[in-house]
Design a protein around this motif. Structure first.
Motif, PDB file in Angstrom:
ATOM      1  N   LEU A 124      -1.089  -0.945  -4.157  1.00  0.00           N
ATOM      2  CA  LEU A 124      -2.367  -0.255  -4.225  1.00  0.00           C
ATOM      3  C   LEU A 124      -2.128   1.220  -3.932  1.00  0.00           C
ATOM      4  CD1 LEU A 124      -5.513  -0.341  -4.403  1.00  0.00           C
ATOM      5  CD2 LEU A 124      -5.518  -0.667  -1.913  1.00  0.00           C
ATOM      6  N   ALA A 125      -2.491   2.089  -4.879  1.00  0.00           N
ATOM      7  CA  ALA A 125      -2.360   3.535  -4.707  1.00  0.00           C
ATOM      8  C   ALA A 125      -3.587   4.050  -3.968  1.00  0.00           C
ATOM      9  CB  ALA A 125      -2.222   4.213  -6.062  1.00  0.00           C
ATOM     10  N   ILE A 126      -3.378   4.670  -2.813  1.00  0.00           N
ATOM     11  CA  ILE A 126      -4.478   5.166  -1.988  1.00  0.00           C
ATOM     12  C   ILE A 126      -4.519   6.684  -2.039  1.00  0.00           C
ATOM     13  CG2 ILE A 126      -5.324   5.400   0.373  1.00  0.00           C
ATOM     14  CD1 ILE A 126      -4.363   2.558   0.890  1.00  0.00           C
ATOM     15  N   LEU A 127      -5.687   7.222  -2.379  1.00  0.00           N
ATOM     16  CA  LEU A 127      -5.941   8.653  -2.339  1.00  0.00           C
ATOM     17  C   LEU A 127      -6.797   8.941  -1.110  1.00  0.00           C
ATOM     18  CD1 LEU A 127      -5.623   7.767  -5.434  1.00  0.00           C
ATOM     19  CD2 LEU A 127      -6.787   9.929  -5.946  1.00  0.00           C
ATOM     20  N   LEU A 128      -6.384   9.886  -0.289  1.00  0.00           N
ATOM     21  CA  LEU A 128      -7.154  10.254   0.888  1.00  0.00           C
ATOM     22  C   LEU A 128      -8.215  11.280   0.502  1.00  0.00           C
ATOM     23  CD1 LEU A 128      -7.606  10.123   3.956  1.00  0.00           C
ATOM     24  CD2 LEU A 128      -5.933  11.979   4.187  1.00  0.00           C
ATOM     25  N   THR A 129      -9.475  10.982   0.837  1.00  0.00           N
ATOM     26  CA  THR A 129     -10.581  11.894   0.560  1.00  0.00           C
ATOM     27  C   THR A 129     -11.408  12.053   1.834  1.00  0.00           C
ATOM     28  OG1 THR A 129     -12.246  10.264  -0.126  1.00  0.00           O
ATOM     29  CG2 THR A 129     -10.629  10.940  -1.772  1.00  0.00           C
ATOM     30  N   ILE A 130     -12.318  13.021   1.820  1.00  0.00           N
ATOM     31  CA  ILE A 130     -13.201  13.190   2.976  1.00  0.00           C
ATOM     32  C   ILE A 130     -14.619  13.437   2.501  1.00  0.00           C
ATOM     33  CG2 ILE A 130     -12.725  15.674   3.210  1.00  0.00           C
ATOM     34  CD1 ILE A 130     -12.928  15.195   6.303  1.00  0.00           C
ATOM     35  N   GLU A 131     -15.562  12.809   3.173  1.00  0.00           N
ATOM     36  CA  GLU A 131     -16.980  12.883   2.800  1.00  0.00           C
ATOM     37  C   GLU A 131     -17.728  13.699   3.850  1.00  0.00           C
ATOM     38  OE1 GLU A 131     -20.376   9.880   1.015  1.00  0.00           O
ATOM     39  OE2 GLU A 131     -18.840   9.067   2.363  1.00  0.00           O
ATOM     40  N   GLY A 132     -17.636  15.014   3.726  1.00  0.00           N
ATOM     41  CA  GLY A 132     -18.295  15.918   4.665  1.00  0.00           C
ATOM     42  C   GLY A 132     -17.291  16.641   5.550  1.00  0.00           C
ATOM     43  N   MET A 133     -17.466  17.963   5.656  1.00  0.00           N
ATOM     44  CA  MET A 133     -16.511  18.803   6.386  1.00  0.00           C
ATOM     45  C   MET A 133     -17.032  19.246   7.750  1.00  0.00           C
ATOM     46  SD  MET A 133     -13.804  19.240   4.459  1.00  0.00           S
ATOM     47  CE  MET A 133     -13.202  19.353   2.759  1.00  0.00           C
ATOM     48  N   ALA A 134     -18.089  18.606   8.271  1.00  0.00           N
ATOM     49  CA  ALA A 134     -18.682  19.042   9.533  1.00  0.00           C
ATOM     50  C   ALA A 134     -17.676  19.046  10.682  1.00  0.00           C
ATOM     51  CB  ALA A 134     -19.873  18.151   9.880  1.00  0.00           C
ATOM     52  N   ALA A 135     -16.713  18.144  10.634  1.00  0.00           N
ATOM     53  CA  ALA A 135     -15.714  18.077  11.715  1.00  0.00           C
ATOM     54  C   ALA A 135     -14.909  19.361  11.824  1.00  0.00           C
ATOM     55  CB  ALA A 135     -14.780  16.892  11.491  1.00  0.00           C
ATOM     56  N   LEU A 192       0.835  -1.198   0.000  1.00  0.00           N
ATOM     57  CA  LEU A 192       0.000   0.000   0.000  1.00  0.00           C
ATOM     58  C   LEU A 192       0.868   1.245   0.000  1.00  0.00           C
ATOM     59  CD1 LEU A 192      -2.408  -0.897   2.987  1.00  0.00           C
ATOM     60  CD2 LEU A 192      -2.684  -1.558   0.595  1.00  0.00           C
ATOM     61  N   VAL A 193       0.390   2.308  -0.667  1.00  0.00           N
ATOM     62  CA  VAL A 193       1.109   3.579  -0.602  1.00  0.00           C
ATOM     63  C   VAL A 193       0.111   4.719  -0.782  1.00  0.00           C
ATOM     64  CG1 VAL A 193       1.684   3.581  -3.070  1.00  0.00           C
ATOM     65  CG2 VAL A 193       3.065   4.909  -1.471  1.00  0.00           C
ATOM     66  N   LEU A 194       0.262   5.755   0.044  1.00  0.00           N
ATOM     67  CA  LEU A 194      -0.542   6.964  -0.102  1.00  0.00           C
ATOM     68  C   LEU A 194       0.073   7.817  -1.199  1.00  0.00           C
ATOM     69  CD1 LEU A 194      -2.938   8.566   1.256  1.00  0.00           C
ATOM     70  CD2 LEU A 194      -1.151   9.848   2.456  1.00  0.00           C
ATOM     71  N   VAL A 195      -0.759   8.268  -2.130  1.00  0.00           N
ATOM     72  CA  VAL A 195      -0.240   9.019  -3.276  1.00  0.00           C
ATOM     73  C   VAL A 195      -0.839  10.418  -3.300  1.00  0.00           C
ATOM     74  CG1 VAL A 195       0.215   6.959  -4.630  1.00  0.00           C
ATOM     75  CG2 VAL A 195      -2.018   8.058  -4.806  1.00  0.00           C
ATOM     76  N   LYS A 196      -0.079  11.364  -3.853  1.00  0.00           N
ATOM     77  CA  LYS A 196      -0.503  12.762  -3.875  1.00  0.00           C
ATOM     78  C   LYS A 196      -0.569  13.346  -5.278  1.00  0.00           C
ATOM     79  CE  LYS A 196       1.264  13.583   0.794  1.00  0.00           C
ATOM     80  NZ  LYS A 196       2.119  14.433   1.645  1.00  0.00           N
ATOM     81  N   THR A 197      -0.135  12.590  -6.273  1.00  0.00           N
ATOM     82  CA  THR A 197      -0.217  13.022  -7.669  1.00  0.00           C
ATOM     83  C   THR A 197      -0.542  11.818  -8.541  1.00  0.00           C
ATOM     84  OG1 THR A 197       2.100  12.583  -8.259  1.00  0.00           O
ATOM     85  CG2 THR A 197       1.628  14.724  -7.217  1.00  0.00           C
ATOM     86  N   PRO A 198      -1.047  12.055  -9.746  1.00  0.00           N
ATOM     87  CA  PRO A 198      -1.280  10.931 -10.660  1.00  0.00           C
ATOM     88  C   PRO A 198      -0.001  10.168 -10.975  1.00  0.00           C
ATOM     89  CG  PRO A 198      -2.426  12.886 -11.430  1.00  0.00           C
ATOM     90  CD  PRO A 198      -1.546  13.329 -10.303  1.00  0.00           C
ATOM     91  N   GLU A 199       1.113  10.882 -11.048  1.00  0.00           N
ATOM     92  CA  GLU A 199       2.379  10.213 -11.335  1.00  0.00           C
ATOM     93  C   GLU A 199       2.797   9.319 -10.179  1.00  0.00           C
ATOM     94  OE1 GLU A 199       1.403  12.989 -14.075  1.00  0.00           O
ATOM     95  OE2 GLU A 199       1.699  13.490 -11.951  1.00  0.00           O
ATOM     96  N   ASP A 200       2.561   9.778  -8.932  1.00  0.00           N
ATOM     97  CA  ASP A 200       2.803   8.920  -7.770  1.00  0.00           C
ATOM     98  C   ASP A 200       1.973   7.644  -7.873  1.00  0.00           C
ATOM     99  OD1 ASP A 200       4.477  10.812  -6.647  1.00  0.00           O
ATOM    100  OD2 ASP A 200       3.019  11.531  -5.177  1.00  0.00           O
ATOM    101  N   ALA A 201       0.707   7.825  -8.241  1.00  0.00           N
ATOM    102  CA  ALA A 201      -0.205   6.683  -8.317  1.00  0.00           C
ATOM    103  C   ALA A 201       0.248   5.688  -9.373  1.00  0.00           C
ATOM    104  CB  ALA A 201      -1.620   7.172  -8.620  1.00  0.00           C
ATOM    105  N   GLN A 202       0.610   6.188 -10.542  1.00  0.00           N
ATOM    106  CA  GLN A 202       1.038   5.286 -11.610  1.00  0.00           C
ATOM    107  C   GLN A 202       2.332   4.567 -11.236  1.00  0.00           C
ATOM    108  OE1 GLN A 202      -0.997   8.067 -15.100  1.00  0.00           O
ATOM    109  NE2 GLN A 202       1.192   7.667 -15.169  1.00  0.00           N
ATOM    110  N   GLY A 203       3.228   5.259 -10.560  1.00  0.00           N
ATOM    111  CA  GLY A 203       4.458   4.613 -10.099  1.00  0.00           C
ATOM    112  C   GLY A 203       4.176   3.518  -9.093  1.00  0.00           C
TER     113      GLY A 203
END
Length: 359
Positions: free
Chosen positions: A96-107, A78-89
């Protein structure tokens, strides 16, 4: 082939299993199925369970910590990626290229420093809201999140069905705080995810977000399945005009609550492709087949499946069926990865050009 699922709630399963002592949950429990599916990039979302709404900021930090631990325990897979090039690498290295997302900003209402913490953790995109009305925007039905916080202390999720949204004349869109957040998101290269917004918030957000990186991670066509959570034709066209993408959602209620299935899912793909072209399609499956009763309780109770497209293991058959419906190999390469990667690059480029423009 590079293949991304733009929207996954697997972190919910990670949180539950890690609380019981399990480790390497993604690698051991989920990666084998994703590999069968051919999914090698994943938008892993932070979503606050209904029974945790009263401590949303703290729960968000716990989820960041859990993901960090998962990554450190599974560095070979597993690896956290920050660009498409990171993901493809990462994909080319067999990870597995992991993109961090968030579903709702209430916090962020509880802790204003949390946005920077999320950005530092690698946040790539964000939805302003889930189904609630919070301090930034309103989803559908738009129940008051302050009420949700109070009710969440019951430690149950079923209460959600008793919360109503506002009357038609009281429906609101983006707040002033939401507009400022949208500017800061663009500044930091965080893409705007338009899924879940009510119609007024959708148009307000599209107007207020200054960057090009707009998309809807897990939404379908309202003309095919007429529910407010799906996008109407004007919204689909507006996303396309910003050169964004729409991640097709496999959740049965958004496909067709009366006759769900893989064919109806493809009907959404065909409709959107006919309207704006395959350039604006992606996948955001929103699978929940791995959730147990405890997980389902946290989101409001048992939910129906989608025959033929109920989990990641069904994706290879989906691709075969899409080919039968006229989608070419080139179309599918775009839908699986290239379309979203294009949008992602525009957000990163905007950040580089405008890093000091907003405050």
């Amino acid at each position: 082939m590079y293949f991304i699922d733009l929207h996954s709630d697997i972190l919910l399963d990670v949180m539950r299993r890690r609380s019981k002592g399990e480790r390497q949950v993604i690698e051991k429990r989920h990666l084998p199925i994703l590999q069968i599916a051919g999914i090698n990039a994943l938008g892993l979302t932070i979503w606050i369970e209904l029974d945790q709404a009263h401590r949303a900021a703290e729960r968000t930090r716990e989820m960041i910590q859990a993901l960090t631990a998962e990554l450190s325990e599974s560095t070979e897979s597993l690896v956290l990626v920050k660009t498409p090039e990171d993901a493809q690498g990462a994909i080319e290295a067999g990870k597995l290229a992991i993109l961090l997302t968030i579903e709702g900003m209430a916090a962020l209402e509880e802790d204003e420093t949390l946005f920077l913490a999320l950005c530092n953790a690698g946040l790539t995109s964000g939805l302003l809201t889930w189904n609630e009305a919070n301090g930034f925007a309103s989803g559908y039905p738009g129940y008051d999140y302050s009420e949700a916080r109070k009710l969440s202390k019951s430690r149950k999720g079923f209460w959600l069905t008793g919360l109503d949204g506002p009357s038609e004349g009281e429906v609101r869109g983006i707040t002033s705080k939401g507009r400022l957040l949208l500017k800061n998101m663009a500044k930091m290269g965080v893409m705007l995810d338009l899924s879940h917004l009510n119609d007024k918030s959708f148009w307000d957000a599209l107007d207020a977000y200054p960057g090009p990186g707009v998309f809807a991670s897990h939404s379908n066509a309202r003309s095919v399945c007429n529910i407010p959570r799906n996008l109407n034709d004007d919204q689909i066209k507006a996303i396309a005009e910003r050169d964004g993408v729409i991640g097709l959602n496999a959740f049965s209620a958004f496909v067709d609550p009366d006759r769900p299935g893989v064919d109806r899912f493809i009907d959404h793909a065909v409709y959107i492709a006919d309207l704006v072209g395959t350039r604006h399609l992606s996948f955001g499956f929103d699978f929940i087949d791995y959730m147990n009763d405890e997980d389902l309780e946290s989101i409001g109770g048992e939910l129906p499946g989608n025959p033929g497209l109920n989990g990641a293991e069904d994706v290879p058959n989906l691709i075969s069926e899409m080919k039968k419906r006229g989608f070419s190999n080139s179309d599918l390469k775009g839908i699986a990865w290239e379309n979203f990667a294009r949008v992602w690059r525009t957000a990163i480029d905007f950040k580089r050009r405008n890093n000091d423009r907003f405050y």
